[in-house]
Every structure is written in C-alpha cells, then in structure tokens.
Design a protein around this motif. Structure first.
Motif, mmCIF file in Angstrom:
data_model
loop_
_atom_site.group_PDB
_atom_site.id
_atom_site.type_symbol
_atom_site.label_atom_id
_atom_site.label_comp_id
_atom_site.label_asym_id
_atom_site.label_seq_id
_atom_site.Cartn_x
_atom_site.Cartn_y
_atom_site.Cartn_z
ATOM 1 N N ALA A 85 -3.919 -4.486 -6.798
ATOM 2 C CA ALA A 85 -4.119 -3.232 -6.060
ATOM 3 C C ALA A 85 -4.409 -2.143 -7.084
ATOM 4 O O ALA A 85 -3.696 -2.026 -8.083
ATOM 5 C CB ALA A 85 -2.888 -2.891 -5.232
ATOM 6 N N GLY B 181 -10.502 5.344 -0.017
ATOM 7 C CA GLY B 181 -10.644 3.898 -0.104
ATOM 8 C C GLY B 181 -9.582 3.165 0.701
ATOM 9 O O GLY B 181 -9.873 2.169 1.385
ATOM 10 N N GLN B 182 -8.347 3.665 0.660
ATOM 11 C CA GLN B 182 -7.287 3.056 1.456
ATOM 12 C C GLN B 182 -7.582 3.155 2.946
ATOM 13 O O GLN B 182 -7.367 2.207 3.713
ATOM 14 C CB GLN B 182 -5.950 3.732 1.145
ATOM 15 C CG GLN B 182 -5.362 3.351 -0.208
ATOM 16 C CD GLN B 182 -3.976 3.932 -0.404
ATOM 17 O OE1 GLN B 182 -3.565 4.837 0.316
ATOM 18 N NE2 GLN B 182 -3.261 3.432 -1.380
ATOM 19 N N SER C 73 -10.377 0.752 3.900
ATOM 20 C CA SER C 73 -9.971 -0.657 3.825
ATOM 21 C C SER C 73 -9.157 -1.078 5.040
ATOM 22 O O SER C 73 -9.027 -2.279 5.320
ATOM 23 C CB SER C 73 -9.157 -0.902 2.553
ATOM 24 O OG SER C 73 -7.880 -0.291 2.624
ATOM 25 N N LEU D 232 -9.247 7.594 -3.950
ATOM 26 C CA LEU D 232 -8.324 6.479 -3.729
ATOM 27 C C LEU D 232 -7.773 6.495 -2.302
ATOM 28 O O LEU D 232 -7.659 5.440 -1.655
ATOM 29 C CB LEU D 232 -7.177 6.536 -4.738
ATOM 30 C CG LEU D 232 -7.548 6.279 -6.202
ATOM 31 C CD1 LEU D 232 -6.333 6.480 -7.102
ATOM 32 C CD2 LEU D 232 -8.120 4.872 -6.389
ATOM 33 N N ARG E 165 -11.172 -0.348 -1.349
ATOM 34 C CA ARG E 165 -10.257 0.213 -2.348
ATOM 35 C C ARG E 165 -10.751 -0.066 -3.762
ATOM 36 O O ARG E 165 -10.529 0.730 -4.684
ATOM 37 C CB ARG E 165 -8.851 -0.367 -2.138
ATOM 38 C CG ARG E 165 -8.187 0.163 -0.879
ATOM 39 C CD ARG E 165 -6.986 -0.652 -0.456
ATOM 40 N NE ARG E 165 -5.858 -0.479 -1.363
ATOM 41 C CZ ARG E 165 -4.703 -1.114 -1.199
ATOM 42 N NH1 ARG E 165 -4.536 -1.962 -0.168
ATOM 43 N NH2 ARG E 165 -3.710 -0.915 -2.037
ATOM 44 N N TYR E 166 -11.405 -1.181 -3.968
ATOM 45 C CA TYR E 166 -11.956 -1.495 -5.284
ATOM 46 C C TYR E 166 -13.159 -0.607 -5.608
ATOM 47 O O TYR E 166 -13.351 -0.179 -6.747
ATOM 48 C CB TYR E 166 -12.374 -2.968 -5.352
ATOM 49 C CG TYR E 166 -11.238 -3.949 -5.188
ATOM 50 C CD1 TYR E 166 -9.924 -3.581 -5.482
ATOM 51 C CD2 TYR E 166 -11.472 -5.241 -4.738
ATOM 52 C CE1 TYR E 166 -8.889 -4.486 -5.340
ATOM 53 C CE2 TYR E 166 -10.435 -6.151 -4.607
ATOM 54 C CZ TYR E 166 -9.144 -5.774 -4.907
ATOM 55 O OH TYR E 166 -8.109 -6.662 -4.771
ATOM 56 N N ALA F 258 -13.627 2.420 -4.457
ATOM 57 C CA ALA F 258 -13.067 3.737 -4.767
ATOM 58 C C ALA F 258 -12.549 3.775 -6.197
ATOM 59 O O ALA F 258 -12.748 4.761 -6.922
ATOM 60 C CB ALA F 258 -11.947 4.076 -3.786
ATOM 61 N N THR G 129 0.822 -1.199 0.000
ATOM 62 C CA THR G 129 0.000 0.000 0.000
ATOM 63 C C THR G 129 0.860 1.255 0.000
ATOM 64 O O THR G 129 0.494 2.283 -0.562
ATOM 65 C CB THR G 129 -0.908 -0.012 1.246
ATOM 66 O OG1 THR G 129 -1.699 -1.197 1.212
ATOM 67 C CG2 THR G 129 -1.821 1.189 1.257
ATOM 68 N N THR H 289 0.281 4.651 -2.152
ATOM 69 C CA THR H 289 -0.035 5.906 -1.470
ATOM 70 C C THR H 289 0.908 7.019 -1.901
ATOM 71 O O THR H 289 0.490 8.162 -2.127
ATOM 72 C CB THR H 289 0.055 5.711 0.057
ATOM 73 O OG1 THR H 289 -0.851 4.677 0.449
ATOM 74 C CG2 THR H 289 -0.295 6.993 0.775
ATOM 75 N N GLU I 182 -4.412 1.304 -7.026
ATOM 76 C CA GLU I 182 -3.892 2.667 -7.015
ATOM 77 C C GLU I 182 -2.871 2.936 -8.124
ATOM 78 O O GLU I 182 -3.010 3.897 -8.898
ATOM 79 C CB GLU I 182 -3.285 2.994 -5.647
ATOM 80 C CG GLU I 182 -4.301 3.128 -4.527
ATOM 81 C CD GLU I 182 -4.697 1.798 -3.922
ATOM 82 O OE1 GLU I 182 -5.642 1.761 -3.117
ATOM 83 O OE2 GLU I 182 -4.055 0.776 -4.262
ATOM 84 N N GLY J 23 -9.164 -8.268 -0.814
ATOM 85 C CA GLY J 23 -8.701 -6.896 -0.968
ATOM 86 C C GLY J 23 -7.348 -6.976 -1.640
ATOM 87 O O GLY J 23 -6.820 -8.072 -1.859
#
Length: 317
Positions: free
Chosen positions: A155, A56-57, A60, A53, A76-77, A79, A3, A7, A157, A252
C-alpha cells in the motif's frame, strides 16, 4: 495494511502541510529568504501530494465493472506515481533552480529572526505529522526494519508519507542552517546553499517514491511471507498432493490475485476435484487476511524434471 491507517496518516500530513505552507509563505514575504521560499513550495507540493493520495483511495473504492473486472485498486498506485512526479518537478527542480539563482545573485536576508521562529514552529507541526505516520506504520510493520517495511509495503500511502515527512524534517533543518548561518556570518550565500540542499534532498526522495510506485504500478507479487503461507496452505489442503506452480499479483493494495496449479491424485473423480478445490480456497481465505481472487487449476504430478521445466517456462526471462 489497512486503508484506515494510511488515510489517518495522509490526513494528518495534509493538515500539517497546509498550516506549514501558510506560515512559510508569510515568513518568505517578510524575510525574502530563498530557503523559506523553497520550503514554502515544498509544503505546497506535499499538500497537493496528500490530495492525490486521498483521490487515489477514493477512485480505488469504485466497484468492479465490465471494463474493469478486477476493480480499480491500482488507482492508488497511479496516485503514488504522480506524487513522485510532483515532488520531482514542483518541489525539487524549483528549489534547485532557486538555489542556483540565489548563489549567482545573493539577496540580503530581511527579518531573519522571524524566519527562525517560523521554521521552529514548522518543525513542531511537521513532527506531529511524522509521529502519526510512524505510529500508524508500527501497527503493521512488526519486527521489520524501516527500510524493509518501505520496500515490502504493497500500500503506497504510509511509505510515501513517511518519506515525505522525513524529507520535510531534514529540509527544515537545512533551511534553519541556511538562515542561521546567514544571520551569524552576515553572508546570504548560506541561505542560497540551504535552498540548493533542500532541492537536492527533494529530488532524491522523489526518485525513491517514483521507483517504489512504479514497481507497484507494473505489478508486484505478494510479499515472500504471504507467498510462503499460500504455498504451505495449498499443499496442506485435503486432497492436494502438492503445488506444481504458483503466481500472485497485487490487483491493488488490498486485493490479491492468486493463480496456482495444484496436484491431485490421477484417479480422482470430478466431484472429488471440485470438493478439493473448494476446500483449498476456503483454507486460503482463512490463512490470509488480504481479500483474494483465487484461480486453481487441478493437475497431476509428473516427473520432477518435467515439473521444473514447467516452472522455468512459466517464469519471466
């Protein structure tokens, strides 16, 4: 993919897009260029997308509870899917509408040189965001092509930021072409054409993002390489005679559900079965970096044709 890398790329994109949106709006007010207006809305939409995003993080990361026993990883999905919708509506449809309107009713460009200078500054800021996304993606991409990386990523992002930044760079080139040709040929229709091209580009990227996010949201298995590792590790575990069938599902981006039926000797005692399952779970956690929820069912191997029938009946039609 961690993540942290996603980020960092999202924050870099957010910082760049906020600065770009402000400068583009100033340029639009000074020039009345429809390309500049389309690019301004594009940057505002992108900034909102990065906010989604990040939200969403954060969602999650909530711990599992009775109502969500497998956690909140799919936030996260969700978002990512909303990002596709925002890109399509706020970015793409608005730009197409603005481009068509300016084609029907051309507007003279004012202070075109200012628009060119600001667009060049926006290219520099967007390049910073794009370079950050590329650098963070390369940490996990390995030797895969960029298309394979985006297709196989679990993931959302980094793939989304990569697509957004690529669209932003190309959109800026469209805007530069539209403004430049308008100044060179003294014909505002080129500015309108640039706006329309930006809108079409955003619609295409929005569809790609939404399709990718939809696949994640519905539920995707682990990557083929990870599935192969899981199968090989289970089959090699002491006491396991083979893997009868295996199912994986991403709860996730950073958590995987593994459900398998593993073969064991027919005469194995209950204590042996329990020890074999514990050993197989420990081997899996050592072989696969992604956190997993593992459910193993012991069984005995039967006729190969019957086993194939079990696989076929378990597979989706």
């Amino acid at each position: 993919m961690s993540t942290e890398g996603g980020t960092k790329a999202v924050l870099a994109a957010l910082a760049a897009n906020l600065g770009i949106a402000a400068t583009k709006f100033v340029a639009f007010l000074l020039t009345q260029s429809s390309s500049m207006l389309a690019e301004s809305i594009h940057s505002v939409a992108d900034s909102g997308n990065q906010g989604l995003l990040l939200l969403g993080q954060r969602q999650s990361a909530k711990p599992a509870d009775e109502d969500h026993p497998f956690g909140h990883g799919r936030a996260r999905y969700i978002a990512a899917f909303l990002v596709g919708i925002v890109l399509f509506t706020v970015g793409g449809l608005f730009s197409v509408y603005e481009g068509v309107e300016k084609l029907r009713h051309p507007h003279e460009l004012e202070s075109g040189l200012i628009a060119v200078i600001i667009l060049l500054a926006a290219v520099a800021m967007e390049s910073y965001s794009f370079a950050t996304a590329i650098r963070e993606s390369n940490r996990t991409r390995g030797d895969r092509s960029w298309l394979a990386f985006i297709r196989e990523a679990r993931a959302p992002e980094l793939p989304i930021v990569l697509l957004e930044d690529l669209a932003a760079e190309v959109g800026l080139l469209f805007a530069l072409a539209g403004v430049g040709l308008t100044l060179l040929l003294d014909d505002p229709i080129w500015d309108a054409a640039g706006t329309l091209a930006i809108g079409i580009l955003l619609l295409v990227v929005a569809i790609l993002v939404a399709v990718k996010a939809y696949g994640m949201l519905v539920g995707e298995a682990a990557t083929p390489a990870t599935v192969a590792t899981i199968r090989t590790t289970l089959a090699a575990a002491p006491g396991v005679t083979g893997v009868i069938h295996l199912r994986t599902l991403h709860l996730g981006p950073d958590e995987l559900l593994v459900a398998a039926k593993i073969g064991m000797p027919p005469a194995a005692a209950m204590t042996e079965v329990a020890a074999t399952i514990d050993g197989a779970e420990a081997a899996l956690r050592s072989a696969v970096d992604t956190p997993m929820r593992i459910f193993l069912e012991p069984d005995i191997h039967r006729d190969p044709a019957a086993t194939a029938g079990v696989e076929a009946s378990a597979a989706p039609a």
